[in-house]
Design a protein around this motif. Sequence first.
Motif, PDB file in Angstrom:
ATOM      1  N   LEU A  58      -8.719  -2.714   6.953  1.00 14.68           N
ATOM      2  CA  LEU A  58      -7.384  -3.063   7.439  1.00 14.68           C
ATOM      3  C   LEU A  58      -6.261  -2.291   6.732  1.00 14.68           C
ATOM      4  N   PRO A  59      -6.199  -2.270   5.410  1.00 10.91           N
ATOM      5  CA  PRO A  59      -5.105  -1.523   4.758  1.00 10.91           C
ATOM      6  C   PRO A  59      -5.116  -0.031   5.103  1.00 10.91           C
ATOM      7  N   ARG A  60      -6.295   0.562   5.175  1.00  9.94           N
ATOM      8  CA  ARG A  60      -6.396   1.980   5.525  1.00  9.94           C
ATOM      9  C   ARG A  60      -5.983   2.221   6.964  1.00  9.94           C
ATOM     10  N   ALA A  61      -6.356   1.312   7.856  1.00  6.60           N
ATOM     11  CA  ALA A  61      -5.974   1.447   9.265  1.00  6.60           C
ATOM     12  C   ALA A  61      -4.453   1.373   9.419  1.00  6.60           C
ATOM     13  N   VAL A  62      -3.809   0.453   8.712  1.00  2.00           N
ATOM     14  CA  VAL A  62      -2.344   0.345   8.755  1.00  2.00           C
ATOM     15  C   VAL A  62      -1.717   1.628   8.217  1.00  2.00           C
ATOM     16  N   ARG A  63      -2.208   2.113   7.103  1.00  2.00           N
ATOM     17  CA  ARG A  63      -1.679   3.339   6.475  1.00  2.00           C
ATOM     18  C   ARG A  63      -1.877   4.554   7.380  1.00  2.00           C
ATOM     19  N   THR A  64      -3.056   4.681   7.986  1.00  2.00           N
ATOM     20  CA  THR A  64      -3.342   5.822   8.851  1.00  2.00           C
ATOM     21  C   THR A  64      -2.462   5.790  10.095  1.00  2.00           C
ATOM     22  N   SER A  65      -2.266   4.607  10.647  1.00  2.77           N
ATOM     23  CA  SER A  65      -1.375   4.493  11.796  1.00  2.77           C
ATOM     24  C   SER A  65       0.026   4.929  11.411  1.00  2.77           C
ATOM     25  N   HIS A  66       0.507   4.426  10.298  1.00  3.27           N
ATOM     26  CA  HIS A  66       1.858   4.775   9.842  1.00  3.27           C
ATOM     27  C   HIS A  66       1.996   6.262   9.535  1.00  3.27           C
ATOM     28  N   ASP A  67       1.018   6.816   8.837  1.00  2.94           N
ATOM     29  CA  ASP A  67       1.123   8.202   8.351  1.00  2.94           C
ATOM     30  C   ASP A  67       0.799   9.262   9.394  1.00  2.94           C
ATOM     31  N   ARG A  68      -0.012   8.922  10.430  1.00  7.46           N
ATOM     32  CA  ARG A  68      -0.470   9.951  11.361  1.00  7.46           C
ATOM     33  C   ARG A  68      -0.496   9.571  12.830  1.00  7.46           C
ATOM     34  N   LEU A  69      -0.901   8.351  13.151  1.00  2.95           N
ATOM     35  CA  LEU A  69      -1.276   8.038  14.520  1.00  2.95           C
ATOM     36  C   LEU A  69      -0.178   7.459  15.406  1.00  2.95           C
TER      37      LEU A  69
END
Length: 146
Positions: free
Chosen positions: A115-126
Amino acid sequence: MTENSLRSVTVERTSTGHFTATNARGGTISFGTGSDPHGDAEFTPVELLLAAIGGCTAVDVDAATSRHAEPTTFSVAVTGNKISDELGNRMTDLAVTFSVAFPDVEGADRARAILPRAVRTSHDRLCTVSRTVEIGTPVTATVEDA
């Protein structure tokens, strides 16, 4: 731009302070100024911006986590301050807060862990919406003959 990259909506005035946006697939959403004295519950354009930010990142995070376990709670709160200063009207202090819970089933530990990585990846790239807001993209406005 290619035809595959183009996204569009059309906004039509339905009455004073009330509008409907229509996408290319025929979906619609009504919105307004939020100043109806009769308590109109329509979203304002600023609220639609907040919803777009939250919705975009929610889609990304849901896709990454729900393949492991179906959440029992999945809520995204998006807040910001509307200000008016020498730069004009704008939003500041935009924040996206996820509240996600998973039941004690197979895959839930994996879903919680990513979950934390998914939130970060969405914010940073997706998330196209928040990436566009953060990077800043010029908007042109023109008038054509009706």
